[in-house]
Scaffold this motif. Sequence first.
Motif, PDB file in Angstrom:
ATOM      1  N   GLY A   1      23.954  38.710  22.757  1.00  0.00           N
ATOM      2  CA  GLY A   1      23.040  37.731  22.185  1.00  0.00           C
ATOM      3  C   GLY A   1      22.050  38.312  21.199  1.00  0.00           C
ATOM      4  N   LEU A   2      22.313  39.534  20.687  1.00  0.00           N
ATOM      5  CA  LEU A   2      21.403  40.137  19.711  1.00  0.00           C
ATOM      6  C   LEU A   2      21.663  39.557  18.329  1.00  0.00           C
ATOM      7  N   ALA A  45      19.384  50.483  27.580  1.00  0.00           N
ATOM      8  CA  ALA A  45      19.002  49.419  28.514  1.00  0.00           C
ATOM      9  C   ALA A  45      19.879  48.189  28.318  1.00  0.00           C
ATOM     10  N   GLU A  46      20.241  47.889  27.062  1.00  0.00           N
ATOM     11  CA  GLU A  46      21.107  46.747  26.794  1.00  0.00           C
ATOM     12  C   GLU A  46      22.492  46.962  27.410  1.00  0.00           C
ATOM     13  N   ALA A  75      21.895  45.844  13.306  1.00  0.00           N
ATOM     14  CA  ALA A  75      21.860  46.713  12.129  1.00  0.00           C
ATOM     15  C   ALA A  75      20.752  47.750  12.245  1.00  0.00           C
ATOM     16  N   ALA A  76      19.578  47.315  12.720  1.00  0.00           N
ATOM     17  CA  ALA A  76      18.461  48.256  12.872  1.00  0.00           C
ATOM     18  C   ALA A  76      18.779  49.318  13.914  1.00  0.00           C
ATOM     19  N   ALA A  77      19.461  48.919  14.983  1.00  0.00           N
ATOM     20  CA  ALA A  77      19.793  49.870  16.040  1.00  0.00           C
ATOM     21  C   ALA A  77      20.765  50.936  15.545  1.00  0.00           C
ATOM     22  N   TYR A  78      21.656  50.548  14.634  1.00  0.00           N
ATOM     23  CA  TYR A  78      22.649  51.497  14.116  1.00  0.00           C
ATOM     24  C   TYR A  78      22.276  52.062  12.752  1.00  0.00           C
ATOM     25  N   GLY A 130      15.662  51.699  16.424  1.00  0.00           N
ATOM     26  CA  GLY A 130      15.130  50.440  15.940  1.00  0.00           C
ATOM     27  C   GLY A 130      14.268  49.783  17.004  1.00  0.00           C
ATOM     28  N   ASP A 131      14.348  48.446  17.096  1.00  0.00           N
ATOM     29  CA  ASP A 131      13.543  47.753  18.110  1.00  0.00           C
ATOM     30  C   ASP A 131      14.381  47.346  19.314  1.00  0.00           C
TER      31      ASP A 131
END
Length: 384
Positions: free
Chosen positions: A121-122, A183-184, A128-131, A177-178
């Motif tokens: 659900g992201l 945890a996800e 994109a920010a996470a990668y 990123g944020d």
Amino acid sequence: MNEALLRELVPAVIAILVRRGAEFTAAEDAVQEALIRALETWPEDPPREAKGWLVAVAWRKFLDAARAETSRRGREFAVEIEPEAGPVAATDETLWLYFLCAHPSLSPGSAVALTLRAVGGLTTRQIAAAYLVPEATMAQRISRAKRRIAGLPLDRPSDSTTVLRVLYLVFNEGYSGDIDLAAEAIRLTRQLAASTDEPEVSGLLALMLLHHARRASRTEAGRLVPLAQQDRSRWDTGLIAEGVTILQAALTREQLGEYQAQAAIAALHADAPSTDDTDWVQIVEWYDELLRLTDSPVVRLNRAVAVGEADGPRAGLAALADLDRELPRHTASRAYLLERAGELEQAAALYTEASHAATTVPERDHLTREAARVRRLLTQVDIP
């Protein structure tokens, strides 16, 4: 409003729409519109049954879009239900969506992105920010993945091995990123574990929890801290206890898999008060089990280091000698074992060599500091 609840409901709602006849891309778009509507209306007028409301609104959005599409060629759809419909029956929709998003026709990167988007659900921006890639790049990756799985048969499209590998890839990305991807990944694996009783799913969840428990001690002021030097008082004992309990229940099923074996090794590390007090003999035995399951060169390398702890550095070096020197961490592992064997000059040179081959800045800096430390030791001893 509980946004976490909304995200947990996303995969089941998407899967329900797909099973009713919506194409995956259209279903995912309709659910995203329903989520926006929920964010707008729920604070003032919360529904009696969240999942039923989302299914109803998303299905209505899909019908509206489908009716506007002349290319649909008159496909018949189920009767529309009202937003205040009653509870939606709990089925295996969420589990099915995990398998679809990890379909073997997708590349690992595409499967990860689609899993985070549809199951997690992201938003595309968050992924994109996470990668650390532009949002447009990630949007294209997700769109290509959706197109590739469009029209696939609605039977189980993958297997648990592929799904678990995708979740483990997410976990290993850690934090960026944020979005805390570790945890996800734990959240998604918990959700998967609630949908299936496969021991390997429990094994992966246990492995994630045991690794995550040590997270706070792995870095200090931006520097990597090796396991032997970590402050074990900072380890999360609650996560460790939960991981061990889950692992023990999985092992009693006597269906050993690679994630259960890895979790057993992590549990032995977590149980030891120090590196010297670790049951290295048992760890080597678990690596032997893991090799029987995977025959992985990386596992062989890790086993060689464990042999060096259990039987002495010379035994570890002998085990390492049979492995390809191009393996990641081979040079660093050899440097470590040579240092323990008293071969300081060779160890310093190899730490420096390993630092040049490091793929991340923290790893490079750590190995550079190790080389400098061993060189300082050289000045304190007489070299024959």
